[in-house]
Design an enzyme around this catalytic site. Structure first.
Site, PDB file in Angstrom:
ATOM      1  N   ASP A  61       0.830  -1.208   0.000  1.00  0.00           N
ATOM      2  CA  ASP A  61       0.000   0.000   0.000  1.00  0.00           C
ATOM      3  C   ASP A  61       0.862   1.255   0.000  1.00  0.00           C
ATOM      4  O   ASP A  61       2.052   1.195   0.333  1.00  0.00           O
ATOM      5  CB  ASP A  61      -0.957  -0.004   1.205  1.00  0.00           C
ATOM      6  CG  ASP A  61      -0.253  -0.292   2.527  1.00  0.00           C
ATOM      7  OD1 ASP A  61       0.993  -0.300   2.566  1.00  0.00           O
ATOM      8  OD2 ASP A  61      -0.946  -0.496   3.529  1.00  0.00           O
ATOM      9  N   ASN A 122      -7.682  -1.801  14.100  1.00  0.00           N
ATOM     10  CA  ASN A 122      -9.072  -2.093  13.722  1.00  0.00           C
ATOM     11  C   ASN A 122      -9.172  -3.344  12.843  1.00  0.00           C
ATOM     12  O   ASN A 122     -10.212  -3.614  12.268  1.00  0.00           O
ATOM     13  CB  ASN A 122      -9.701  -0.881  13.010  1.00  0.00           C
ATOM     14  CG  ASN A 122      -8.974  -0.540  11.708  1.00  0.00           C
ATOM     15  OD1 ASN A 122      -7.992  -1.192  11.339  1.00  0.00           O
ATOM     16  ND2 ASN A 122      -9.444   0.477  11.011  1.00  0.00           N
ATOM     17  N   HIS A 124      -7.323  -3.925  10.087  1.00  0.00           N
ATOM     18  CA  HIS A 124      -6.982  -3.775   8.669  1.00  0.00           C
ATOM     19  C   HIS A 124      -5.696  -4.513   8.334  1.00  0.00           C
ATOM     20  O   HIS A 124      -4.807  -4.670   9.177  1.00  0.00           O
ATOM     21  CB  HIS A 124      -6.942  -2.302   8.219  1.00  0.00           C
ATOM     22  CG  HIS A 124      -5.764  -1.482   8.650  1.00  0.00           C
ATOM     23  ND1 HIS A 124      -5.888  -0.227   9.202  1.00  0.00           N
ATOM     24  CD2 HIS A 124      -4.421  -1.700   8.570  1.00  0.00           C
ATOM     25  CE1 HIS A 124      -4.694   0.278   9.450  1.00  0.00           C
ATOM     26  NE2 HIS A 124      -3.787  -0.598   9.076  1.00  0.00           N
ATOM     27  N   GLU A 129      -9.565  -1.489   5.008  1.00  0.00           N
ATOM     28  CA  GLU A 129     -10.237  -1.117   6.249  1.00  0.00           C
ATOM     29  C   GLU A 129     -11.485  -1.994   6.457  1.00  0.00           C
ATOM     30  O   GLU A 129     -11.950  -2.649   5.511  1.00  0.00           O
ATOM     31  CB  GLU A 129     -10.652   0.358   6.168  1.00  0.00           C
ATOM     32  CG  GLU A 129      -9.474   1.335   6.032  1.00  0.00           C
ATOM     33  CD  GLU A 129      -8.744   1.584   7.356  1.00  0.00           C
ATOM     34  OE1 GLU A 129      -8.747   0.709   8.243  1.00  0.00           O
ATOM     35  OE2 GLU A 129      -8.168   2.684   7.494  1.00  0.00           O
TER      36      GLU A 129
HETATM   37  C1  GLP Z   1      -0.290   0.952   8.460  1.00  0.00           C
HETATM   38  C2  GLP Z   1      -0.024   0.105   7.237  1.00  0.00           C
HETATM   39  C3  GLP Z   1      -0.360  -1.342   7.481  1.00  0.00           C
HETATM   40  C4  GLP Z   1       0.288  -1.792   8.768  1.00  0.00           C
HETATM   41  C5  GLP Z   1      -0.257  -0.993   9.914  1.00  0.00           C
HETATM   42  C6  GLP Z   1       0.292  -1.388  11.265  1.00  0.00           C
HETATM   43  O1  GLP Z   1      -1.614   1.329   8.589  1.00  0.00           O
HETATM   44  N1  GLP Z   1      -0.728   0.540   6.083  1.00  0.00           N
HETATM   45  O2  GLP Z   1       0.085  -2.110   6.382  1.00  0.00           O
HETATM   46  O3  GLP Z   1       0.049  -3.153   8.958  1.00  0.00           O
HETATM   47  O4  GLP Z   1       0.099   0.348   9.661  1.00  0.00           O
HETATM   48  O5  GLP Z   1       1.347  -0.571  11.609  1.00  0.00           O
HETATM   49  P1  GLP Z   1       2.276  -0.694  12.873  1.00  0.00           P
HETATM   50  O6  GLP Z   1       3.199  -1.814  12.596  1.00  0.00           O
HETATM   51  O7  GLP Z   1       2.990   0.614  12.923  1.00  0.00           O
HETATM   52  O8  GLP Z   1       1.389  -0.921  14.032  1.00  0.00           O
END
Ligand code: GLP
Length: 221
Positions: A61, A122, A124, A129
């Site tokens: 992404d 949440n 995702h 989402e």
């Molecule tokens: C972002 C990314 C996700 C990732 C998530 C968790 O939203 N788009 O791909 O899994 O963060 O991030 P963190 O590892 O900082 O908790």
């Protein structure tokens, strides 16, 4: 679920899996995440000085924002991995338009062998989402309030957090041959439990992983 004793152990266990993949299969196609959780894994991989010349990557992404902003996922990947390895610049891909061409690029490379994921609070995965269709493909999405709040820690203020992103779809991710989900911290425990043991529902995007036959979940506190 594999529970690692420390963040270092989590990072090196996943780095071992990536190393095995890219050493044993040429070419190897990886799906790559961003966020704070994979940073240790990238550091570990860089330190191992692996040969990335036969590896092709697809990021999961990107924010819809100036790609030169320090918090863009393009900047993140260059800083934490790409500029520190011998991967060929034409071998790494971020979701691009037209999205059907990005999907064709993945399919044309015979698909992703190993896809590494994080999870949002949440539920995702990538930027799919809650409410995302299990059949979804690469597309533009609106970020949820929760995600914007969670990710505001990387920006000077919450107003600077992009509100839209491009993400691989859940359908795209599920086609990967093997999936590793990495999660760190108590704040992820509840959603991990719901996603892995609860109902398989589009309200919890990560719950789709229960339908994949080659998923490993790694967690550390
Ligand atoms: C972002 C990314 C996700 C990732 C998530 C968790 O939203 N788009 O791909 O899994 O963060 O991030 P963190 O590892 O900082 O908790």
């Amino acid at each position: 679920m594999i529970v690692s004793k420390s963040y270092n152990e989590l990072s090196s266990t996943v780095a071992d899996m990536v190393e095995t993949q890219i050493k044993e299969h040429s070419p190897s196609k990886l799906g790559l995440p961003t966020g704070s959780t994979p940073l240790g894994m990238y550091e570990e991989l860089v330190n191992r000085k692996l040969d990335w010349s036969n590896t092709i990557t697809f990021n999961l992404d990107v924010y819809l924002m100036n790609i030169n902003h320090p918090e863009s996922y393009q900047s993140y990947m260059r800083k934490n991995l790409f500029d520190r390895t011998n991967i060929y610049p034409n071998h790494y891909h971020f979701p691009f338009r037209p999205f059907s061409a990005f999907e064709d690029k993945i399919a044309g490379s015979m698909g992703i062998d190993l896809c590494i994921l994080g999870i949002g609070t949440n539920g995702h995965i990538a930027f799919n989402e809650p409410g995302s269709s299990f059949q979804s493909r690469t597309r533009v999405v609106e970020l949820s309030e929760q995600t914007i709040k969670d990710n505001s820690r990387f920006f000077d203020s919450i107003d600077e957090v992009p509100t839209q992103a491009i993400t691989m779809g859940l359908g795209t991710i599920m086609e990967a041959k093997k999936i590793i989900l990495m999660a760190r911290g108590q704040s992820k425990l509840n959603i991990l439990n719901v996603a892995m043991n609860g109902e398989v529902t589009e309200d919890v995007p990560a719950s789709i992983l229960q339908n994949h036959d080659n998923v490993e979940v790694l967690y550390c506190e």
